[in-house]
Write a protein that holds these residues in place. Structure first.
Motif, PDB file in Angstrom:
ATOM      1  N   ASP A 330       0.822  -1.214   0.000  1.00  0.00           N
ATOM      2  CA  ASP A 330       0.000   0.000   0.000  1.00  0.00           C
ATOM      3  C   ASP A 330       0.859   1.269   0.000  1.00  0.00           C
ATOM      4  OD1 ASP A 330      -1.960   1.944   0.323  1.00  0.00           O
ATOM      5  OD2 ASP A 330      -3.172   0.649   1.620  1.00  0.00           O
ATOM      6  N   PRO A 331       0.711   2.122  -1.029  1.00  0.00           N
ATOM      7  CA  PRO A 331       1.469   3.385  -1.095  1.00  0.00           C
ATOM      8  C   PRO A 331       1.044   4.399  -0.032  1.00  0.00           C
ATOM      9  CG  PRO A 331       0.634   2.748  -3.261  1.00  0.00           C
ATOM     10  CD  PRO A 331      -0.056   1.877  -2.259  1.00  0.00           C
ATOM     11  N   LEU A 332       0.004   4.083   0.736  1.00  0.00           N
ATOM     12  CA  LEU A 332      -0.371   4.960   1.843  1.00  0.00           C
ATOM     13  C   LEU A 332       0.792   5.174   2.808  1.00  0.00           C
ATOM     14  CD1 LEU A 332      -3.947   3.991   3.146  1.00  0.00           C
ATOM     15  CD2 LEU A 332      -3.246   6.089   2.020  1.00  0.00           C
ATOM     16  N   LEU A 333       1.721   4.227   2.829  1.00  0.00           N
ATOM     17  CA  LEU A 333       2.854   4.325   3.744  1.00  0.00           C
ATOM     18  C   LEU A 333       3.803   5.460   3.369  1.00  0.00           C
ATOM     19  CD1 LEU A 333       3.849   0.592   4.350  1.00  0.00           C
ATOM     20  CD2 LEU A 333       2.241   2.005   5.614  1.00  0.00           C
ATOM     21  N   SER A 334       3.709   5.957   2.151  1.00  0.00           N
ATOM     22  CA  SER A 334       4.625   7.008   1.710  1.00  0.00           C
ATOM     23  C   SER A 334       3.969   8.379   1.799  1.00  0.00           C
ATOM     24  CB  SER A 334       5.083   6.761   0.273  1.00  0.00           C
ATOM     25  OG  SER A 334       3.988   6.812  -0.615  1.00  0.00           O
ATOM     26  N   GLY A 335       4.809   9.392   1.851  1.00  0.00           N
ATOM     27  CA  GLY A 335       4.304  10.755   1.963  1.00  0.00           C
ATOM     28  C   GLY A 335       3.522  11.198   0.749  1.00  0.00           C
ATOM     29  N   ASN A 336       3.882  10.687  -0.437  1.00  0.00           N
ATOM     30  CA  ASN A 336       3.186  11.096  -1.661  1.00  0.00           C
ATOM     31  C   ASN A 336       2.208  10.052  -2.177  1.00  0.00           C
ATOM     32  OD1 ASN A 336       4.886   9.131  -2.644  1.00  0.00           O
ATOM     33  ND2 ASN A 336       6.127  10.516  -3.901  1.00  0.00           N
ATOM     34  N   ASN A 337       2.017   9.002  -1.423  1.00  0.00           N
ATOM     35  CA  ASN A 337       1.078   7.920  -1.764  1.00  0.00           C
ATOM     36  C   ASN A 337       1.425   7.242  -3.089  1.00  0.00           C
ATOM     37  OD1 ASN A 337      -0.613   8.622   0.542  1.00  0.00           O
ATOM     38  ND2 ASN A 337      -1.224  10.412  -0.687  1.00  0.00           N
ATOM     39  N   LYS A 338       2.740   7.240  -3.414  1.00  0.00           N
ATOM     40  CA  LYS A 338       3.178   6.627  -4.670  1.00  0.00           C
ATOM     41  C   LYS A 338       4.213   5.521  -4.471  1.00  0.00           C
ATOM     42  CE  LYS A 338       2.323  10.732  -7.525  1.00  0.00           C
ATOM     43  NZ  LYS A 338       2.916  11.711  -8.489  1.00  0.00           N
ATOM     44  N   GLN A 361      15.223   7.071  -5.076  1.00  0.00           N
ATOM     45  CA  GLN A 361      14.926   7.836  -3.878  1.00  0.00           C
ATOM     46  C   GLN A 361      13.466   8.283  -3.931  1.00  0.00           C
ATOM     47  OE1 GLN A 361      17.577  11.099  -3.055  1.00  0.00           O
ATOM     48  NE2 GLN A 361      19.431   9.856  -3.311  1.00  0.00           N
ATOM     49  N   TYR A 362      13.036   8.935  -2.878  1.00  0.00           N
ATOM     50  CA  TYR A 362      11.660   9.416  -2.766  1.00  0.00           C
ATOM     51  C   TYR A 362      11.291  10.361  -3.907  1.00  0.00           C
ATOM     52  CZ  TYR A 362       7.568  11.726  -0.680  1.00  0.00           C
ATOM     53  OH  TYR A 362       6.316  12.239  -0.445  1.00  0.00           O
ATOM     54  N   ASP A 363      12.270  11.149  -4.379  1.00  0.00           N
ATOM     55  CA  ASP A 363      11.967  12.133  -5.430  1.00  0.00           C
ATOM     56  C   ASP A 363      11.736  11.500  -6.797  1.00  0.00           C
ATOM     57  OD1 ASP A 363      14.514  11.450  -6.307  1.00  0.00           O
ATOM     58  OD2 ASP A 363      15.439  13.355  -5.725  1.00  0.00           O
ATOM     59  N   VAL A 400      12.593   3.441   7.621  1.00  0.00           N
ATOM     60  CA  VAL A 400      12.405   3.528   6.170  1.00  0.00           C
ATOM     61  C   VAL A 400      11.161   4.352   5.844  1.00  0.00           C
ATOM     62  CG1 VAL A 400      11.859   2.201   4.095  1.00  0.00           C
ATOM     63  CG2 VAL A 400      13.627   1.385   5.668  1.00  0.00           C
ATOM     64  N   ILE A 401      10.089   4.109   6.586  1.00  0.00           N
ATOM     65  CA  ILE A 401       8.829   4.798   6.321  1.00  0.00           C
ATOM     66  C   ILE A 401       8.955   6.310   6.532  1.00  0.00           C
ATOM     67  CG2 ILE A 401       6.476   5.121   7.219  1.00  0.00           C
ATOM     68  CD1 ILE A 401       6.409   2.059   7.671  1.00  0.00           C
ATOM     69  N   THR A 402       9.696   6.702   7.545  1.00  0.00           N
ATOM     70  CA  THR A 402       9.805   8.135   7.871  1.00  0.00           C
ATOM     71  C   THR A 402      11.055   8.802   7.291  1.00  0.00           C
ATOM     72  OG1 THR A 402      10.892   7.589   9.981  1.00  0.00           O
ATOM     73  CG2 THR A 402       8.493   7.838  10.013  1.00  0.00           C
ATOM     74  N   ASN A 403      11.877   8.034   6.581  1.00  0.00           N
ATOM     75  CA  ASN A 403      13.101   8.574   5.995  1.00  0.00           C
ATOM     76  C   ASN A 403      12.750   9.426   4.773  1.00  0.00           C
ATOM     77  OD1 ASN A 403      15.569   8.797   4.365  1.00  0.00           O
ATOM     78  ND2 ASN A 403      16.432   7.324   5.790  1.00  0.00           N
ATOM     79  N   ALA A 404      13.259  10.643   4.761  1.00  0.00           N
ATOM     80  CA  ALA A 404      12.930  11.579   3.678  1.00  0.00           C
ATOM     81  C   ALA A 404      13.402  11.090   2.318  1.00  0.00           C
ATOM     82  CB  ALA A 404      13.546  12.950   3.978  1.00  0.00           C
ATOM     83  N   LEU A 405      14.427  10.242   2.285  1.00  0.00           N
ATOM     84  CA  LEU A 405      14.940   9.744   1.007  1.00  0.00           C
ATOM     85  C   LEU A 405      14.257   8.460   0.559  1.00  0.00           C
ATOM     86  CD1 LEU A 405      18.793  10.297   1.431  1.00  0.00           C
ATOM     87  CD2 LEU A 405      17.136  11.760   0.251  1.00  0.00           C
ATOM     88  N   GLU A 406      13.452   7.865   1.428  1.00  0.00           N
ATOM     89  CA  GLU A 406      12.842   6.579   1.074  1.00  0.00           C
ATOM     90  C   GLU A 406      11.325   6.701   0.911  1.00  0.00           C
ATOM     91  OE1 GLU A 406      14.999   3.005   2.568  1.00  0.00           O
ATOM     92  OE2 GLU A 406      15.910   4.435   3.966  1.00  0.00           O
ATOM     93  N   LEU A 407      10.558   6.571   2.006  1.00  0.00           N
ATOM     94  CA  LEU A 407       9.102   6.701   1.852  1.00  0.00           C
ATOM     95  C   LEU A 407       8.594   8.072   2.270  1.00  0.00           C
ATOM     96  CD1 LEU A 407       7.664   3.193   2.835  1.00  0.00           C
ATOM     97  CD2 LEU A 407       8.427   4.068   0.636  1.00  0.00           C
TER      98      LEU A 407
END
Length: 644
Positions: A330-338, A361-363, A400-407
């Motif tokens: 589920d992409p809900l775990l990421s800040g951008n839902n992607k 990376q997250y970007d 990983v979930i809260t890491n700015a470079l990951e999720l």
């Protein structure tokens, strides 16, 4: 009032139980066993002191003098091997001063992993032998190594240690560690710098341990080493006697499969039959129920259930795993839902990412500096991430979930997004009854469900396991590759049986190695990643990385922390060349020998065949057909598994 007859019957029963308990817990003649221990320790101490005096009077400019020291070290080592059975178990910290493989080790054992890593300095015979090979070796330095060894040996005559010899409990636990070491380190050269001495030392050790068994049985007749064990042990000695003295020609496969593993099984039965209990941290991780060294539950590395540790019902566990699977995709775990866990740990790719050197990376534009390790068999590590940053699977997932470079997620927002889905909210409300310490649904609940889901894929076996556990036939090149792995190729000195990772007996800590991994295959410069140093800024940890498992390695490319190698052949060529130092890179603390292994093309081929025999027969699952619906309609366009 109790009738007299019934009272006497009751009294007799209590007396019988008391006498039995006394017989089991107290030796009839502990003197024989303790005398054997004392005489053996004293014999080794005499060899140490002889070595010390020889060093004092030797002229270090004399080649013959140095050779005499080397011979005395060998004699002391042979004496040491006769008591290794006791020393490693009774006080493993003191043992590092007697026969430490490294001058400095930074330890983080499982029972102390909440503390910062601490420094352990080694000394003793292995380091003394290695020091003699150095240019401009100084007498005082060598004397210090041996003197430290002598002081450490005195520890084993302290009451706190010898008191353990008064009952049978320590014996079967020490025997278990001895058998595990027979499988994992005694035949590999892990701490024997002279490879020509490995098998002779093994033979001598087996003979001396036989004497230990004999003295134990005489002193503890109520809890004996059974006759069938002794028969197989004698057969083990006969087998070793018939083997070549060259460790690269020794049949490690047959030795472990037909002798060591069956002996281990019997000893485990003794532990349960005689109700053996432990007070030692050495036994912290080991499982008394495992009847094979190659049982996936031989030792416990991680709590895969996390906050749901109290849950044991099959129905309840399956429901938590079901929710964990949905969350994993589920992409809900990421800040951008992607992005989801599956973005970097694709289940179809053995829960790693084989598409490129490292994952996005997250970007969605740049790439992470490290590749994505397989989540399969992660549970058999005490420290997680390539730098050992985390002590639990749940902390690793949260990072990983809260890491700015990951999720790139925010904890509070993430929980609210998850709870906006009725299916998740309803399930987690039900799960709250299993976590009375938590009144509200938290990120801990979410990550615990995820770790429960993916950890179940670590319970599968490979053809090599089947050969060890059931005597199922396996190809000759696999056996030859394994024998090379344990000897000439020196793989077994870092990737230990049975998980073939950096966790060695008694399986309470994770090891880190400095290999000199290059930034690219041209070997122009070293990778800039400092590895373990960023977690523990000690010189020995610069560029050190946790030793991962080679199980399923055929499917988990690319290799090394930066994904610099794309094939197993490249990896083996790298090791064969002596790592980064062997390829000309300047590395002052490389733990891998810089000398070439001089492997032939056929030997490399057989190594790869063996590694492929560790591919586990895993029943992977397909991705969920749909994800839970959210009250926030904007979230319902998210894609299963994420977009990148």
């Amino acid at each position: 009032m109790v009738p007299v007859k019934k009272f006497y019957i009751f009294f007799i029963i209590v007396l019988i139980i008391a006498l039995y308990s006394f017989a089991v817990s107290k030796p009839n003649n502990a003197g024989k066993y303790i005398s054997n221990y004392t005489e053996s320790i004293n014999g080794f101490s005499n060899n140490q002191r002889t070595l010390l005096e020889l060093i004092k009077k030797t002229d270090f400019s004399s080649a013959s003098g140095i050779e005499n020291i080397r011979k005395q070290i060998a004699l002391a080592r042979t004496s040491l091997k006769g008591i290794d059975f006791w020393l490693r178990y009774l006080d493993p910290i003191a043992y590092k001063k007697i026969n430490g493989p490294l001058p400095v080790e930074w330890e983080t054992e499982v029972f102390e992993k909440f503390e910062k890593p601490y420094k352990r300095e080694g000394a003793g015979l292995t380091l003394a032998a290695l020091y003699l090979d150095e240019k401009n070796a100084e007498k005082d330095s060598l004397l210090n190594l041996v003197a430290s060894s002598i002081t450490a040996t005195q520890t084993f005559m302290a009451d706190s240690v010898t008191g353990q010899l008064q009952n049978h409990h320590h014996f079967f636990l020490a025997n278990r560690l001895f058998l595990l070491n027979l499988a994992a380190i005694y035949t590999t050269g892990f701490e024997c710098p002279d490879t020509t001495a490995i098998i002779p030392e093994l033979h001598s050790m087996l003979i001396d341990v036989k004497k230990i068994y004999s003295s134990f049985n005489e002193s503890f007749p109520a809890t004996p080493v059974a006759e069938n064990f002794l028969t197989l042990y004698n057969n083990t000695i006969s087998f070793v006697n018939k083997q070549p003295l060259t460790y690269s020609k020794f049949d490690h496969f047959i030795f472990i499969r037909d002798y060591v593993n069956p002996l281990f099984k019997m000893n485990q039965q003794f532990i349960n039959q005689y109700r053996v209990f432990t007070k030692s941290y050495v036994d912290y991780s080991l499982n008394n129920s495992s009847e094979s060294i190659f049982n996936k539950h031989l030792y416990f590395g991680q709590n895969t259930k996390g906050i749901f540790l109290r849950v044991n019902g099959e129905k309840e566990l399956k429901e938590i795993e079901r929710i964990g699977k949905l969350l994993f995709y589920d992409p809900l775990l990421s800040g951008n839902n992607k992005r989801s866990c599956n973005s970097c740990h694709k289940s179809a790719e053995y829960f790693t990412d084989t598409a490129g050197t490292t994952s996005f990376q997250y970007d969605g534009k740049n790439y992470l500096s490290r590749n994505s390790p397989s989540l399969i068999n992660a549970t058999y590590n005490h420290l997680l991430m390539l730098d050992g940053k985390h002590i639990s699977m749940q902390n690793q997932a949260k990072d990983v979930i809260t890491n700015a470079l990951e999720l790139g997620s925010n904890e509070n927002e993430l929980v609210q997004k998850v709870l906006s889905c009725n299916e998740y909210k309803k399930a987690f409300k039900t799960f709250l009854k299993y976590t009375p310490q938590e009144k509200e649904i938290t990120l801990e609940h979410i990550v615990s469900a995820i770790t429960m889901y993916y950890s179940k894929f670590s319970n599968y076996y490979a053809p090599f396991d089947d050969a060890m556990n059931t005597n199922k036939e396996i190809e000759v090149p696999v056996k030859e590759g394994f024998n090379l792995f344990m000897s000439k190729a020196q793989c077994g000195t870092c990737h230990f049986v049975p998980q073939f990772n950096g966790v060695k007996p008694p399986y309470i800590s994770s090891e880190f190695e400095v290999l000199g991994v290059p930034a690219d295959t041209a070997f122009i410069k070293l990778s800039i990643d400092k590895g373990r140093y960023d977690v523990n800024p000690a010189g020995e940890m610069l560029n050190a990385f946790r030793t991962g498992s080679i199980r399923n390695a055929a499917y988990t490319k690319p290799y090394m922390h930066n994904g610099v190698f794309n094939t197993l052949q490249q990896v083996i060529d790298f090791y064969d060349a002596g790592g980064g130092a062997g390829k000309g890179l300047k590395i002052n603390n490389q733990t891998l020998s810089a000398d070439s292994l001089k492997l032939t093309a056929d030997e490399k081929k057989n190594l790869i065949v063996f590694i492929r025999s560790l591919n586990e027969n895993i029943n992977f699952e397909t991705a969920p057909e749909k994800l839970p619906v959210s009250k926030d309609k904007l979230l319902n366009s998210r894609k299963i598994g994420g977009e990148y």
